[in-house]
Design an enzyme around this catalytic site. Structure first.
Site, PDB file in Angstrom:
ATOM      1  N   PRO A 142       0.771  -1.249   0.000  1.00 32.35           N
ATOM      2  CA  PRO A 142       0.000   0.000   0.000  1.00 32.35           C
ATOM      3  C   PRO A 142       0.801   1.297   0.000  1.00 32.35           C
ATOM      4  O   PRO A 142       0.789   2.063   0.973  1.00 32.35           O
ATOM      5  CB  PRO A 142      -0.828  -0.135   1.278  1.00 32.35           C
ATOM      6  N   CYS A 143       1.459   1.615  -1.110  1.00 29.29           N
ATOM      7  CA  CYS A 143       2.225   2.849  -1.189  1.00 29.29           C
ATOM      8  C   CYS A 143       1.326   4.082  -1.077  1.00 29.29           C
ATOM      9  O   CYS A 143       1.809   5.169  -0.774  1.00 29.29           O
ATOM     10  CB  CYS A 143       3.081   2.885  -2.447  1.00 29.29           C
ATOM     11  N   HIS A 144       0.023   3.909  -1.277  1.00 24.85           N
ATOM     12  CA  HIS A 144      -0.893   5.036  -1.090  1.00 24.85           C
ATOM     13  C   HIS A 144      -0.954   5.473   0.366  1.00 24.85           C
ATOM     14  O   HIS A 144      -1.404   6.578   0.666  1.00 24.85           O
ATOM     15  CB  HIS A 144      -2.300   4.685  -1.611  1.00 24.85           C
TER      16      HIS A 144
END
Length: 180
Positions: free
Chosen positions: A144-146
């Site tokens: 989850p780089c968001h």
């Protein structure tokens, strides 16, 4: 078969943030690509074939059935942890270390700063390098780089576009939905 006798299965699936290209090897999910229209799909598949030295086949054995099911559950609000087997072969070194920490240490509904994530992997002061690791993430959404934001709370960058990042953070309850 490809040069190593490997093959990569792929499929394009619809989502709340547009079409996603998913690809898997025998090791697990290896790639997620945003905005997978025909042109993006063609470029991404060409890149994958070269990077992995493998033949690409459209979801022949059902390797992607579970990742697709879990992504659908995530976008429906019923899944908080993917729990999928991942193939990390498209990332190495510092980037892999950062992405693994992100995947295991930043849960659904939370965010972490670039600098804090750098510190977690023993590289305090490497916030820009963490940003580069996020930009090269081969498994966005699932890794989850968001959930990585600037230290002052601003969203920072995002390979899928800031609107996509906002929508993912809204889905996870980090940001409120827009009023209009």
């Amino acid at each position: 078969m490809g040069s190593k006798g490997r093959f990569v299965e792929w499929a394009v699936v619809g989502s709340d943030i547009g079409p996603l290209l998913l690809a898997a090897t025998g090791e697990g999910l290896v790639s997620v690509v945003f905005h997978a229209d025909d042109a993006v799909r063609g470029r991404a598949l060409g890149r994958l074939a070269g990077q992995l030295g493998a033949e690409l086949v459209e979801d022949a054995s059902g390797r992607l059935a579970e990742p697709i099911r879990r992504l659908e559950a995530y976008f429906a609000g019923g899944l908080r942890e993917f729990g999928l087997r991942l193939d990390w072969s498209l990332t190495t070194g510092f980037n892999r270390q950062v992405l693994r920490e992100l995947a295991s240490g930043v849960p659904y509904g939370s965010v972490v700063g670039y600098g804090e994530l750098a510190g977690r992997v023993g590289q305090a002061g490497a916030a820009q390098a963490v940003g580069a690791a996020m930009a090269s993430n081969p498994l966005p959404v699932v890794v989850p780089c968001h959930r990585v934001v600037e230290s002052d709370g601003r969203l920072g960058g995002f390979g899928g576009g800031l609107e996509t990042k906002r929508r993912l953070l809204e889905l996870e309850g980090v940001l409120p939905p827009p009023l209009f």
